[in-house]
Design an enzyme around this catalytic site. Structure first.
Site, mmCIF file in Angstrom:
data_model
loop_
_atom_site.group_PDB
_atom_site.id
_atom_site.type_symbol
_atom_site.label_atom_id
_atom_site.label_comp_id
_atom_site.label_asym_id
_atom_site.label_seq_id
_atom_site.Cartn_x
_atom_site.Cartn_y
_atom_site.Cartn_z
ATOM 1 C CG ASN A 39 -0.213 -0.057 2.512
ATOM 2 O OD1 ASN A 39 0.481 0.881 2.873
ATOM 3 N ND2 ASN A 39 -0.325 -1.173 3.227
ATOM 4 C CG ASP B 262 -7.077 -5.095 6.458
ATOM 5 O OD1 ASP B 262 -6.706 -4.994 7.643
ATOM 6 O OD2 ASP B 262 -7.519 -4.137 5.798
ATOM 7 N N PRO C 156 -3.023 -11.587 10.853
ATOM 8 C CG PRO C 156 -1.024 -11.981 11.986
ATOM 9 C CD PRO C 156 -1.677 -12.143 10.652
ATOM 10 C CB ILE D 52 0.021 -6.292 14.916
ATOM 11 C CG1 ILE D 52 0.430 -7.143 13.703
ATOM 12 C CG2 ILE D 52 1.182 -6.136 15.891
ATOM 13 C CD1 ILE D 52 1.366 -6.442 12.730
ATOM 14 C CG PHE E 77 -1.864 6.076 13.569
ATOM 15 C CD1 PHE E 77 -1.200 5.957 14.784
ATOM 16 C CD2 PHE E 77 -1.704 7.253 12.841
ATOM 17 C CE1 PHE E 77 -0.383 6.976 15.256
ATOM 18 C CE2 PHE E 77 -0.892 8.279 13.301
ATOM 19 C CZ PHE E 77 -0.236 8.147 14.506
ATOM 20 C CE LYS F 127 -10.164 1.399 12.031
ATOM 21 N NZ LYS F 127 -9.520 1.696 10.757
ATOM 22 C CE LYS G 284 -7.902 -2.337 14.518
ATOM 23 N NZ LYS G 284 -6.956 -3.076 13.698
#
Ligand code: C5P
Length: 404
Positions: free
Chosen positions: A216, A285, A313, A315, A331, A345, A349
């Site tokens: 990316n 992803d 995974p 992280i 982020f 998010k 997370k």
């Protein structure tokens, strides 16, 4: 990276003692000035054998001082006057002989005299040694260095590498850019002193076959800036970097990885030993379920390959789930509805702080704008260069750590 004027308003005495590295000090004056500092050059007699005072005067735009008997000072006290205005004395190059003089508290030339006569609490002394490797390694030099450090001096470098004498080893003076980076770091507030910070940065690369892959547009610049800012704030920093061609910030331990799985495997064992984890990396992803050993070839039939994918995974989520996790900062690179996505998010997370940014407005750029989302609400860090933002983020993290 753009050039924040992070030495603006600082006045420095730059001392040169004798050594071939004096040629680097010309560039150093320029670099310090580019960062906003004013520079007063003082040279020993030996230094003037290697570079002329005229060169240093022209670059610093100030008369150079060479002698304690300089008649230009009305009170005949150059050794006092020069440091009373200064924010620091930087001796670059610092020769073996000059360090020996400092260690002994001798003061028989202007530069050693002003080092001894400076007000130690508000005018620190930084030394960038430069000498042949045998001289650096000599027990006498090492003894003297230990003594000047015990007396409060800070040693910058030296570096290892090719030496003017043709030998290779420790003793090279740091480059002007590196000395300047050290000086900038020295003046930053030590908000993360004694803390250990782990950072991921850059993209990942997921191979499809031996010559192709999925990656990316993340440049790694934001994560590298956070690593530099955390180190400047006094933290011990480990940076796990995906494939990027950026220079490692000084005094930062860097681990290079390629894939998301490698990044995960590098981070997870380290995370429990850290106080803070900042996940700036743009981790893929998904990855191809298998990487073929041979290049996938066109067969001329027009058929397109099907590439089965598997999930990587997460992280950040894995670190946040550890029994005693570090303070986790994630982020979120979004294209729209930044606050909403960042809030979601943060929940998903399970991390205390999410930093939102607009992907297309940050990838590859030197500037950015951040939106901090935590349980107290939202806070904007307006558009600025990434190092300025990273320092502001480090201050926000330090504040939250202190409140824990
Ligand atoms: O889920 P998303 O990729 O949008 O989340 C972004 C945040 O999670 C970033 O902090 C990123 O570094 C981290 N992340 C991660 N591992 C992944 C995916 C994202 O650590 N596999």
């Amino acid at each position: 990276m753009s050039d924040p004027q992070d030495l603006r308003g600082r006045h420095l005495v730059l001392g040169l003692s004798g050594g071939i590295a004096c040629y680097k000090s010309a560039e150093l004056v320029r670099e310090l000035q580019r960062h906003g500092a004013t520079v007063q050059v003082v040279m020993t007699e030996a230094a003037a054998q290697f570079i002329t005072p005229v060169t240093m005067q022209a670059l610093s735009n100030r008369p150079v001082y060479l002698s304690q008997w300089d008649a230009r000072e009305p009170n005949a006290m150059a050794h006092i006057n020069l440091t009373r205005e200064a924010d620091a004395v930087l001796v670059a190059p610092a020769s073996a002989d000059f360090i020996a003089k400092l260690a002994a508290g001798r003061a028989d030339d202007l530069l050693s005299l002003l080092c001894l006569a400076r007000p130690r609490e508000r005018c620190p002394l930084l030394l960038a040694p430069a000498m042949n490797r045998e001289m650096w390694a000599h027990p006498a030099t090492q003894r003297n260095v230990a003594q000047v450090v015990a007396d409060g001096a800070l040693i910058l470098g030296p570096a290892a590498g090719d030496q003017a004498c043709g030998e290779i080893g420790d003793g090279r003076m740091l480059e002007a850019l590196e000395i300047c980076e050290e000086l900038v770091a020295f003046f930053q507030p030590k908000l993360l002193s004694g803390r250990r910070v782990l950072i991921t940065a850059g993209p990942t690369f997921e191979a499809i076959d031996p010559v192709r892959g999925i990656t990316n547009l993340s440049s790694g610049k934001m994560g590298f800036a956070v690593a530099r800012a955390a180190r400047e704030a006094g933290a011990e920093v480990t940076l796990v970097a995906g494939p990027v061609a950026l220079a490692t910030p000084r005094q930062v331990t860097r681990i290079d990885v390629k894939t998301a799985q490698q990044m995960h495997d590098a981070v997870l064992p380290l995370a429990p030993r850290h106080d803070v984890f900042v996940a700036t990396a743009a981790v893929a992803d998904w990855r191809p379920a298998a990487c073929g050993e041979q290049k996938i070839k066109k067969d001329g039939s027009g058929a397109v390959p099907t590439i089965p994918m598997t999930e990587n995974p997460d992280i950040l989520a894995a670190v946040a789930k550890l029994a005693d996790p570090p303070y986790c900062v994630g982020f979120a690179a979004e294209s729209h509805d930044l606050a909403k996505h960042a809030r979601e998010k943060r929940q998903r997370k399970g991390v205390p702080l999410i930093v939102g940014n607009i992907g297309p407005a940050t990838f590859g750029r030197d500037d950015n704008a951040l939106l901090l989302v935590d349980d107290a609400g939202e806070r904007e860090l307006p558009r600025a260069d990434k190092l300025t933002l990273a320092r502001a983020l480090v201050a926000e993290i330090a504040q939250r750590l202190g409140a824990r």
